[in-house]
Design a protein around this motif. Structure first.
Motif, PDB file in Angstrom:
ATOM      1  N   GLY A  62      42.196  24.638  11.339  1.00 12.38           N
ATOM      2  CA  GLY A  62      42.896  23.384  11.132  1.00 12.38           C
ATOM      3  C   GLY A  62      42.246  22.387  10.213  1.00 12.38           C
ATOM      4  O   GLY A  62      42.777  21.284  10.035  1.00 12.38           O
ATOM      5  N   GLU A  63      41.136  22.734   9.597  1.00 14.97           N
ATOM      6  CA  GLU A  63      40.480  21.819   8.661  1.00 14.97           C
ATOM      7  C   GLU A  63      39.521  22.579   7.760  1.00 14.97           C
ATOM      8  O   GLU A  63      39.123  23.706   8.059  1.00 14.97           O
ATOM      9  CB  GLU A  63      39.734  20.717   9.405  1.00 14.97           C
ATOM     10  CG  GLU A  63      38.651  21.202  10.353  1.00 14.97           C
ATOM     11  CD  GLU A  63      37.982  20.056  11.097  1.00 14.97           C
ATOM     12  OE1 GLU A  63      37.366  19.200  10.419  1.00 14.97           O
ATOM     13  OE2 GLU A  63      38.078  20.011  12.335  1.00 14.97           O
ATOM     14  N   SER A  64      39.161  21.930   6.651  1.00 14.86           N
ATOM     15  CA  SER A  64      38.221  22.531   5.712  1.00 14.86           C
ATOM     16  C   SER A  64      36.790  22.404   6.232  1.00 14.86           C
ATOM     17  O   SER A  64      36.491  21.517   7.041  1.00 14.86           O
ATOM     18  CB  SER A  64      38.305  21.841   4.346  1.00 14.86           C
ATOM     19  OG  SER A  64      39.539  22.068   3.736  1.00 14.86           O
ATOM     20  N   ALA A  65      35.929  23.270   5.734  1.00 17.96           N
ATOM     21  CA  ALA A  65      34.507  23.169   6.055  1.00 17.96           C
ATOM     22  C   ALA A  65      33.971  21.820   5.560  1.00 17.96           C
ATOM     23  O   ALA A  65      34.357  21.338   4.490  1.00 17.96           O
ATOM     24  CB  ALA A  65      33.734  24.306   5.404  1.00 17.96           C
ATOM     25  N   VAL A  66      33.072  21.241   6.345  1.00 17.96           N
ATOM     26  CA  VAL A  66      32.533  19.928   5.986  1.00 17.96           C
ATOM     27  C   VAL A  66      31.295  20.032   5.100  1.00 17.96           C
ATOM     28  O   VAL A  66      30.833  19.039   4.534  1.00 17.96           O
ATOM     29  CB  VAL A  66      32.202  19.106   7.246  1.00 17.96           C
ATOM     30  CG1 VAL A  66      33.492  18.724   7.968  1.00 17.96           C
ATOM     31  CG2 VAL A  66      31.266  19.876   8.190  1.00 17.96           C
ATOM     32  N   ALA A  67      30.749  21.231   4.974  1.00 21.78           N
ATOM     33  CA  ALA A  67      29.579  21.458   4.120  1.00 21.78           C
ATOM     34  C   ALA A  67      29.405  22.960   3.949  1.00 21.78           C
ATOM     35  O   ALA A  67      30.101  23.755   4.600  1.00 21.78           O
ATOM     36  CB  ALA A  67      28.314  20.845   4.724  1.00 21.78           C
ATOM     37  N   ALA A  68      28.488  23.329   3.079  1.00 16.30           N
ATOM     38  CA  ALA A  68      28.184  24.746   2.873  1.00 16.30           C
ATOM     39  C   ALA A  68      26.688  24.920   2.674  1.00 16.30           C
ATOM     40  O   ALA A  68      26.003  24.039   2.137  1.00 16.30           O
ATOM     41  CB  ALA A  68      28.935  25.290   1.658  1.00 16.30           C
ATOM     42  N   GLY A  69      26.186  26.066   3.122  1.00 17.18           N
ATOM     43  CA  GLY A  69      24.800  26.442   2.886  1.00 17.18           C
ATOM     44  C   GLY A  69      24.773  27.836   2.300  1.00 17.18           C
ATOM     45  O   GLY A  69      25.541  28.703   2.741  1.00 17.18           O
ATOM     46  N   VAL A  70      23.932  28.054   1.313  1.00 19.66           N
ATOM     47  CA  VAL A  70      23.843  29.381   0.701  1.00 19.66           C
ATOM     48  C   VAL A  70      22.378  29.758   0.525  1.00 19.66           C
ATOM     49  O   VAL A  70      21.561  28.946   0.082  1.00 19.66           O
ATOM     50  CB  VAL A  70      24.600  29.440  -0.653  1.00 19.66           C
ATOM     51  CG1 VAL A  70      24.074  28.414  -1.635  1.00 19.66           C
ATOM     52  CG2 VAL A  70      24.538  30.841  -1.265  1.00 19.66           C
ATOM     53  N   ALA A  71      22.045  30.975   0.921  1.00 23.89           N
ATOM     54  CA  ALA A  71      20.696  31.509   0.770  1.00 23.89           C
ATOM     55  C   ALA A  71      20.725  32.589  -0.298  1.00 23.89           C
ATOM     56  O   ALA A  71      21.578  33.477  -0.264  1.00 23.89           O
ATOM     57  CB  ALA A  71      20.215  32.104   2.087  1.00 23.89           C
ATOM     58  N   VAL A  72      19.808  32.496  -1.260  1.00 26.37           N
ATOM     59  CA  VAL A  72      19.772  33.450  -2.364  1.00 26.37           C
ATOM     60  C   VAL A  72      18.348  33.980  -2.539  1.00 26.37           C
ATOM     61  O   VAL A  72      17.380  33.320  -2.175  1.00 26.37           O
ATOM     62  CB  VAL A  72      20.258  32.814  -3.692  1.00 26.37           C
ATOM     63  CG1 VAL A  72      21.706  32.365  -3.569  1.00 26.37           C
ATOM     64  CG2 VAL A  72      19.376  31.655  -4.108  1.00 26.37           C
ATOM     65  N   PRO A  73      18.217  35.178  -3.122  1.00 22.39           N
ATOM     66  CA  PRO A  73      16.887  35.745  -3.340  1.00 22.39           C
ATOM     67  C   PRO A  73      16.240  35.200  -4.615  1.00 22.39           C
ATOM     68  O   PRO A  73      16.887  34.520  -5.414  1.00 22.39           O
ATOM     69  CB  PRO A  73      17.173  37.239  -3.478  1.00 22.39           C
ATOM     70  CG  PRO A  73      18.546  37.286  -4.091  1.00 22.39           C
ATOM     71  CD  PRO A  73      19.295  36.116  -3.501  1.00 22.39           C
ATOM     72  N   GLY A  74      14.969  35.535  -4.783  1.00 23.99           N
ATOM     73  CA  GLY A  74      14.277  35.190  -6.022  1.00 23.99           C
ATOM     74  C   GLY A  74      13.628  33.819  -5.968  1.00 23.99           C
ATOM     75  O   GLY A  74      13.254  33.321  -4.908  1.00 23.99           O
ATOM     76  N   ILE A  75      13.512  33.209  -7.120  1.00 24.45           N
ATOM     77  CA  ILE A  75      12.908  31.878  -7.230  1.00 24.45           C
ATOM     78  C   ILE A  75      14.017  30.840  -7.118  1.00 24.45           C
ATOM     79  O   ILE A  75      15.027  30.918  -7.819  1.00 24.45           O
ATOM     80  CB  ILE A  75      12.150  31.727  -8.564  1.00 24.45           C
ATOM     81  CG1 ILE A  75      11.020  32.761  -8.629  1.00 24.45           C
ATOM     82  CG2 ILE A  75      11.579  30.325  -8.706  1.00 24.45           C
ATOM     83  CD1 ILE A  75      10.353  32.855  -9.982  1.00 24.45           C
ATOM     84  N   LEU A 111      21.172  24.634  -0.827  1.00 23.41           N
ATOM     85  CA  LEU A 111      20.720  25.914  -1.381  1.00 23.41           C
ATOM     86  C   LEU A 111      19.343  26.223  -0.826  1.00 23.41           C
ATOM     87  O   LEU A 111      18.475  25.340  -0.767  1.00 23.41           O
ATOM     88  CB  LEU A 111      20.676  25.844  -2.906  1.00 23.41           C
ATOM     89  CG  LEU A 111      20.205  27.107  -3.633  1.00 23.41           C
ATOM     90  CD1 LEU A 111      21.242  28.212  -3.507  1.00 23.41           C
ATOM     91  CD2 LEU A 111      19.926  26.810  -5.108  1.00 23.41           C
ATOM     92  N   GLY A 112      19.127  27.474  -0.422  1.00 24.80           N
ATOM     93  CA  GLY A 112      17.826  27.854   0.101  1.00 24.80           C
ATOM     94  C   GLY A 112      17.409  29.243  -0.333  1.00 24.80           C
ATOM     95  O   GLY A 112      18.228  30.051  -0.772  1.00 24.80           O
ATOM     96  N   HIS A 113      16.126  29.519  -0.206  1.00 26.61           N
ATOM     97  CA  HIS A 113      15.549  30.832  -0.471  1.00 26.61           C
ATOM     98  C   HIS A 113      15.856  31.748   0.712  1.00 26.61           C
ATOM     99  O   HIS A 113      15.765  31.328   1.875  1.00 26.61           O
ATOM    100  CB  HIS A 113      14.041  30.672  -0.653  1.00 26.61           C
ATOM    101  CG  HIS A 113      13.297  31.935  -0.912  1.00 26.61           C
ATOM    102  ND1 HIS A 113      12.778  32.713   0.114  1.00 26.61           N
ATOM    103  CD2 HIS A 113      12.983  32.569  -2.058  1.00 26.61           C
ATOM    104  CE1 HIS A 113      12.165  33.760  -0.413  1.00 26.61           C
ATOM    105  NE2 HIS A 113      12.274  33.703  -1.718  1.00 26.61           N
ATOM    106  N   ASP A 114      16.222  32.990   0.446  1.00 31.77           N
ATOM    107  CA  ASP A 114      16.713  33.858   1.524  1.00 31.77           C
ATOM    108  C   ASP A 114      15.723  34.038   2.670  1.00 31.77           C
ATOM    109  O   ASP A 114      16.090  33.919   3.846  1.00 31.77           O
ATOM    110  CB  ASP A 114      17.185  35.211   0.973  1.00 31.77           C
ATOM    111  CG  ASP A 114      16.122  35.958   0.171  1.00 31.77           C
ATOM    112  OD1 ASP A 114      15.043  35.395  -0.095  1.00 31.77           O
ATOM    113  OD2 ASP A 114      16.387  37.120  -0.210  1.00 31.77           O
TER     114      ASP A 114
END
Length: 310
Positions: A62-75, A111-114
């Motif tokens: 019933g509603e959109s996400a209020v935020a997002a977090g993403v973990a990626v590899p590397g530097i 954004l974060g490191h995996d």
């Protein structure tokens, strides 16, 4: 229902979830990164996946996400939201936070490191609960580490803290892609054990899991390969605990799936090596391959709470 988007990007696959305010996984999904089509295609795959997750939340909660977090590899330059470099994905200086925010209608993006993100989850809701100082060390294709202090992960002055896999254990050891020789990850990662067991067994398809099974059946060749890896790992861990004095060492990744076949000799090898140092608890990770995704969700909720308090 209020929720955030959590994305954990790996070399070949992505894990994602919609995460409630209490940490509940409301929805989970997986997709390929599409890295065979090049780095730009990987970035677009991430953006499309995030947009689809947003649409799913709108339809089912019933509603959109209020935020997002993403973990990626590397530097990763988490402060500026830039995925600086990832060898296995081929990208350089991707403004991931800005791109995701644009695709998601301007919501806050963390954004974060995996590995550090996985460590955040293990520390707060996994095997490190209650430990004010811990280190999370996944043993996979390589070996990395996340240093946990009072519920947060220490990234270091330049974002490189915790890279235990590049402690030199045997200066005359195998060449490491980092440019050194005998780094811990060339000796004690799941990939290193797979290489050693394939050579010792004469089966080019044999891997670390096969080696563990052979150890359990008493194969002397497997026992020797396993002992070499455990000794190297213990040396690296003692260096880490000498520097950091953690209360808990959380071991995860593919090699940890061997259970007590790994942990019993590893605890003994660490205990044999310490002198004045205090022995930490050495425990298996609790969250498995969901740690990165759960951690990305925590990053998103942390970002929201920071903005509210500011």
């Amino acid at each position: 229902m209020k929720h955030v988007i959590a994305l954990d990007v790996g070399g070949t696959g992505m894990k994602a979830a919609l995460v409630g305010a209490d940490g509940t996984l409301l929805y989970e999904a997986r997709r390929a990164t599409g890295r065979e089509r090049g780095p730009d295609a990987v970035v677009e795959s991430i953006l499309v996946f995030a947009a689809d997750l947003r649409a799913h939340g709108e339809k089912h909660f019933g509603e959109s996400a209020v935020a997002a977090g993403v973990a990626v590899p590397g530097i990763v330059d988490a402060e500026n939201g830039i995925a600086v470099y990832a060898a296995n994905l081929g990208w350089r200086d991707v403004p991931m936070r800005r791109l995701l925010a644009e695709r998601l209608g301007g919501v806050p993006v963390a954004l974060g490191h995996d590995v550090r993100t996985g460590g955040l989850a293990e520390g707060r809701i996994g095997a490190g609960q209650g430990a004010d100082r811990f280190m999370f060390i996944p043993l996979g294709t390589g070996i990395a580490g996340a240093i946990g202090i009072a519920g947060a992960i220490e990234a270091g002055a330049h974002g490189y803290a915790g890279e235990i896999g590049h402690i030199v254990i045997r200066p005359d050891g195998p060449d490491c892609p980092c440019g050194q020789r005998g780094c811990l990850e060339t000796l004690a990662s799941a990939a290193a054990v797979s290489r050693a067991w394939a050579a010792a067994s004469g089966d080019p398809k044999a891997d670390a899991a096969d080696c563990a099974k052979a150890v359990e059946s008493g194969d002397p060749r497997a026992v020797e390969v396993w002992r070499d890896a455990v000794d190297a790992l213990a040396a690296g861990l003692v260096t880490a605990l000498t520097l950091l004095d953690p209360r808990t060492l959380i071991i995860g990744g593919g090699l940890a799936e061997a259970g007590e076949t790994l942990f019993t000799p590893l605890r003994a090898a660490v205990e044999e090596r310490v002198t004045f140092q205090k022995l930490p608890h050495i425990v298996p990770a609790a969250l498995g391959d969901t740690a990165g995704c759960l951690g990305a969700g925590l990053l998103a909720w942390d970002l929201l709470s920071t903005e509210v308090s500011a």
